[in-house]
Design an enzyme around this catalytic site. Sequence first.
Site, PDB file in Angstrom:
ATOM      1  CB  THR A  94      -0.901   0.011   1.242  1.00 15.33           C
ATOM      2  OG1 THR A  94      -1.713  -1.170   1.232  1.00 15.33           O
ATOM      3  CG2 THR A  94      -1.809   1.234   1.244  1.00 15.33           C
ATOM      4  CE  LYS A 170      -5.040  -2.235   0.661  1.00 10.30           C
ATOM      5  NZ  LYS A 170      -3.742  -2.907   0.768  1.00 10.30           N
ATOM      6  CE  LYS A 238       1.709   1.309   5.420  1.00  7.59           C
ATOM      7  NZ  LYS A 238       0.992   1.263   4.093  1.00  7.59           N
TER       8      LYS A 238
END
Length: 293
Positions: A94, A170, A238
């Site tokens: 990711t 994503k 994150k």
Amino acid sequence: MRIGFVGLGAMGVPMAVNLVNAGHDVTAYDLRSAATGPVIDAGGHAATSIAEAAQEAELFWLMVVSGEQAQAVLFDAGAVDELPKGAIVIAGCTQAPAMAADTARRLKERGLKMLDAPVSGGTAGARAAALTIMCSGDAAAQAKAQPAFEAVGKRIFDVGPDAGMGSTAKMINQLLCGVHIAAAAEAMHVAERAGVSLQTMHEIISVSAGNSWMWGDRGPRMMQDEPPVTSAVDIFVKDLGIVLDQGKAMRQGLPLSAAAMQMFLAASGLGHGAADDSQVIRAYRALNGAKKP
């Protein structure tokens, strides 16, 4: 197909094993050498370095945490120097769309192709070879990688021709995941403060309009003191950071993402960054001066 595989975490291990079971020649590497054990047991090979994993690989699959780690593997650890011309790098991490595009550009300069192909489905999906794969990149490269994708995934989406598109898909998925987990934690915390049976409340919502996949999956873990870690709080620090950075770049207000980010940040700041992401509920308890019943 000869595949180099780097990143044997909770999802990487079953993915690599499934690739071996599908008949691919897999050479795997992880900083934790013991992580290669299941791959070896399945009939794969263990590399002693990233460079060794890259040697003669037709596909070089990166299941690392971030785009920064992917670039470190490729350009700092010497993988690009060992990969044969025309090899395909699969970036399963990711990462920010702009970073995916930058990595693809740098690889193209070295005669290599990249598929921006993050996955969703968690450890259960990885074990069952039922992941969702969001892939963007050269159509011919996607076609060549298709048998490998089918070995680990159940739903494979072509998001477009350019690196960054897969990461955008994503990112949007992670926006929803983060918001849904935070919302589930908020609801669960209200229930526990009100003295409602958490198990009963979970059963009610699971068959009512307020249900969500995250409520069903994370809700039971919010009732546990130390649930097993399938995805850590800091992963969403994150990932929601990527979402908010992209929103800023696009000049788009994302208030729900920002609110969820604050709760994950608070949980991390309380020392729970390595805990399962369901434990964002601890930030709600701290905010309201409460303890788990």
